[in-house]
Motif scaffolding. Structure first.
Motif, PDB file in Angstrom:
ATOM      1  N   LEU A 155       0.816  -1.213   0.000  1.00 53.00           N
ATOM      2  CA  LEU A 155       0.000   0.000   0.000  1.00 53.00           C
ATOM      3  C   LEU A 155       0.851   1.264   0.000  1.00 53.00           C
ATOM      4  O   LEU A 155       0.481   2.277  -0.595  1.00 53.00           O
ATOM      5  N   SER A 156       1.992   1.205   0.670  1.00 50.13           N
ATOM      6  CA  SER A 156       2.860   2.383   0.734  1.00 50.13           C
ATOM      7  C   SER A 156       3.437   2.746  -0.627  1.00 50.13           C
ATOM      8  O   SER A 156       3.924   3.859  -0.831  1.00 50.13           O
ATOM      9  N   GLU A 157       3.375   1.796  -1.577  1.00 53.84           N
ATOM     10  CA  GLU A 157       3.917   2.028  -2.916  1.00 53.84           C
ATOM     11  C   GLU A 157       2.866   2.527  -3.899  1.00 53.84           C
ATOM     12  O   GLU A 157       3.180   2.822  -5.044  1.00 53.84           O
ATOM     13  N   LEU A 158       1.601   2.607  -3.448  1.00 53.23           N
ATOM     14  CA  LEU A 158       0.511   3.004  -4.337  1.00 53.23           C
ATOM     15  C   LEU A 158      -0.027   4.368  -3.959  1.00 53.23           C
ATOM     16  O   LEU A 158      -0.045   4.741  -2.780  1.00 53.23           O
ATOM     17  N   ASP A 159      -0.486   5.121  -4.960  1.00 54.67           N
ATOM     18  CA  ASP A 159      -1.131   6.397  -4.649  1.00 54.67           C
ATOM     19  C   ASP A 159      -2.526   6.120  -4.085  1.00 54.67           C
ATOM     20  O   ASP A 159      -3.001   4.990  -4.065  1.00 54.67           O
ATOM     21  N   SER A 160      -3.193   7.181  -3.609  1.00 54.12           N
ATOM     22  CA  SER A 160      -4.468   6.998  -2.893  1.00 54.12           C
ATOM     23  C   SER A 160      -5.540   6.353  -3.766  1.00 54.12           C
ATOM     24  O   SER A 160      -6.326   5.525  -3.286  1.00 54.12           O
ATOM     25  N   ASN A 161      -5.590   6.697  -5.069  1.00 54.64           N
ATOM     26  CA  ASN A 161      -6.604   6.104  -5.953  1.00 54.64           C
ATOM     27  C   ASN A 161      -6.411   4.601  -6.096  1.00 54.64           C
ATOM     28  O   ASN A 161      -7.374   3.824  -6.021  1.00 54.64           O
ATOM     29  N   ARG A 162      -5.148   4.180  -6.309  1.00 53.62           N
ATOM     30  CA  ARG A 162      -4.890   2.751  -6.451  1.00 53.62           C
ATOM     31  C   ARG A 162      -5.055   2.021  -5.115  1.00 53.62           C
ATOM     32  O   ARG A 162      -5.507   0.879  -5.089  1.00 53.62           O
ATOM     33  N   GLN A 163      -4.696   2.682  -4.025  1.00 48.91           N
ATOM     34  CA  GLN A 163      -4.929   2.100  -2.696  1.00 48.91           C
ATOM     35  C   GLN A 163      -6.415   1.812  -2.500  1.00 48.91           C
ATOM     36  O   GLN A 163      -6.797   0.715  -2.095  1.00 48.91           O
ATOM     37  N   ASN A 164      -7.241   2.824  -2.768  1.00 46.89           N
ATOM     38  CA  ASN A 164      -8.685   2.677  -2.572  1.00 46.89           C
ATOM     39  C   ASN A 164      -9.244   1.561  -3.442  1.00 46.89           C
ATOM     40  O   ASN A 164     -10.071   0.757  -2.992  1.00 46.89           O
ATOM     41  N   TYR A 165      -8.795   1.506  -4.698  1.00 51.20           N
ATOM     42  CA  TYR A 165      -9.317   0.475  -5.604  1.00 51.20           C
ATOM     43  C   TYR A 165      -8.934  -0.907  -5.100  1.00 51.20           C
ATOM     44  O   TYR A 165      -9.770  -1.822  -5.087  1.00 51.20           O
ATOM     45  N   LEU A 166      -7.687  -1.059  -4.678  1.00 55.06           N
ATOM     46  CA  LEU A 166      -7.233  -2.364  -4.186  1.00 55.06           C
ATOM     47  C   LEU A 166      -8.008  -2.775  -2.945  1.00 55.06           C
ATOM     48  O   LEU A 166      -8.517  -3.899  -2.863  1.00 55.06           O
ATOM     49  N   LEU A 167      -8.129  -1.878  -1.976  1.00 56.35           N
ATOM     50  CA  LEU A 167      -8.823  -2.212  -0.733  1.00 56.35           C
ATOM     51  C   LEU A 167     -10.302  -2.502  -0.984  1.00 56.35           C
ATOM     52  O   LEU A 167     -10.880  -3.404  -0.371  1.00 56.35           O
ATOM     53  N   ASN A 168     -10.919  -1.772  -1.888  1.00 54.71           N
ATOM     54  CA  ASN A 168     -12.331  -2.006  -2.208  1.00 54.71           C
ATOM     55  C   ASN A 168     -12.539  -3.295  -2.992  1.00 54.71           C
ATOM     56  O   ASN A 168     -13.643  -3.844  -3.016  1.00 54.71           O
ATOM     57  N   SER A 169     -11.463  -3.771  -3.646  1.00 55.83           N
ATOM     58  CA  SER A 169     -11.575  -4.986  -4.464  1.00 55.83           C
ATOM     59  C   SER A 169     -11.414  -6.266  -3.646  1.00 55.83           C
ATOM     60  O   SER A 169     -11.697  -7.352  -4.137  1.00 55.83           O
ATOM     61  N   ILE A 170     -10.919  -6.116  -2.427  1.00 54.33           N
ATOM     62  CA  ILE A 170     -10.660  -7.305  -1.600  1.00 54.33           C
ATOM     63  C   ILE A 170     -11.943  -8.081  -1.335  1.00 54.33           C
ATOM     64  O   ILE A 170     -11.969  -9.312  -1.369  1.00 54.33           O
ATOM     65  N   GLY A 171     -13.027  -7.334  -1.065  1.00 53.59           N
ATOM     66  CA  GLY A 171     -14.313  -7.989  -0.876  1.00 53.59           C
ATOM     67  C   GLY A 171     -14.321  -8.929   0.310  1.00 53.59           C
ATOM     68  O   GLY A 171     -13.878  -8.582   1.408  1.00 53.59           O
TER      69      GLY A 171
END
Length: 369
Positions: A309-325
């Motif tokens: 997560l520390s390597e991703l910007d906020s948009n990609r962080q949000n998308y990844l976390l929201n995709s975990i499901g």
């Protein structure tokens, strides 16, 4: 499918450690070099028999010990399975499932499907072809035991053939035996090429929509398989290149030299993409891997996120976390700021310090500060 718990003994910097995981989101946080990634590595090893770092068993065992143990408890459809792994410095590893020893890695693969995502994976697009082959191989080996069988045999044949090519430098008469290895190389190599071709077709069906959403509808991503040689031409080319192979003392034709291109609007982003495009494509690839496991294995994988997560910007962080499901996720990080910022629900939090793991809280929902 979830991992209920894991026990480590003489593993890396752990004398002994046991962890209970929640079926939801689990956080392992602490400073660097405290042992967080070692836990993810042990999970990955117990699922695939291999370290995600490519480490040898003897490198994983605690420096003052001769052996290490991993015990993992997995639950699927309400049934618990125990995987015991015994690592030894001077012998091959021993593996038992519910107390029964297994002889082949294929007997373990598929029991627990995991998707590992680390900062290094963000470079998979821009780095060399060996990393892209490794990604495909590690995923296919979990999903397809026949692929694992063919790949293991192919790699052994390439190694044996290379040894023969080196020996021929001093003993040219050995050339008569080259055709034996060539026929086996073509046989196993052709099966690898065919399965990789299918894999790319399957991942393209998934990655298109993921990448389009991740790029805000601006980009369409397509992966293309670039085999070093076609199945139809394999036998002819391996024969045609014999003299070159003898001079170079290595096998120069075959799927061990394959690559995969990533195209955005027909532009190869391996060479001409921005760092943002390459990272977005890498994230799309990992998210597609999750969906492919669901589709083929008919089960959800365990997602391992190693300080990514520390390597991703906020948009990609949000998308990844929201995709975990609803899949079980185990995340390492140096702090909890990313989750506070994203108001992310956490089920278990562990602090990792110098090979010691302490449960900080359970069932905590982070609120925006």
């Amino acid at each position: 499918m979830i991992i209920k718990s894991i026990e480590l003994a003489s593993y890396r910097n752990y004398d002994f450690m046991t962890l209970q995981f929640d079926k939801g989101t689990n956080i392992l946080y602490g400073d660097n070099a405290q042992g967080k990634t070692n836990i993810l590595e042990a999970i990955y090893l117990s699922a695939t028999t291999k370290s995600h770092k490519g480490s040898k068993d003897r490198e994983i065992i605690k420096f003052d010990s001769e052996e290490a143990h991993i015990r993992t408890y997995i639950e699927k459809d309400g049934i618990e399975t125990k995987v015991d792994m015994h690592l030894r410095k001077n012998k091959s590893k021993g593996i038992a499932i519910d107390g029964q020893k297994i002889k082949k890695a294929a007997d373990l693969l598929g029991l627990c499907n995991v998707v590992f995502f680390s900062p290094e994976d963000l470079g998979i697009i821009k780095n060399g072809p060996a990393e892209r082959r490794r990604f495909v191989d590690m995923e296919l080996c979990q999903l397809d035991s026949f692929y694992l069988y063919n790949l293991n045999h192919y790699n052994k044949i390439v190694n044996q053939r290379n040894i023969l090519l080196k020996d021929m430098y001093m003993n040219p008469g050995l050339k008569d035996t080259l055709s034996i290895w060539d026929s086996q190389l073509v046989s196993f190599g052709s099966k690898i090429i065919e399965r990789r071709k299918i894999f790319v077709q399957q991942i393209n069906e998934i990655i298109y929509e993921i990448h389009k959403k991740l790029s805000g509808g601006k980009e369409e991503l397509k992966i293309e398989y670039e085999p070093d040689v076609s199945i139809e031409e394999f036998e002819r080319k391996i024969f045609q290149n014999q003299e070159r192979d003898i001079r170079s003392k290595m096998t120069t034709v075959g799927p061990h030299r394959d690559d995969f291109s990533f195209l955005v609007e027909n532009i190869d982003i391996r060479k001409y993409g921005s760092q943002g495009q390459q990272r977005t494509a890498a994230l799309s690839l990992k998210l597609s891997e999750i969906e492919l496991v669901k589709k083929i294995a008919k089960d959800s994988p365990v997602l391992l996120l190693d300080d990514v997560l520390s390597e991703l910007d906020s948009n990609r962080q949000n998308y990844l976390l929201n995709s975990i499901g609803d899949i079980q996720t185990i995340i390492t990080c140096t702090g909890l700021e990313e989750f506070v910022k994203n108001r992310f629900e956490i089920n278990k939090i562990y602090k990792v310090y110098n090979g010691m793991v302490t449960c900080v809280n359970e069932g905590l929902e982070m609120e925006e500060s």
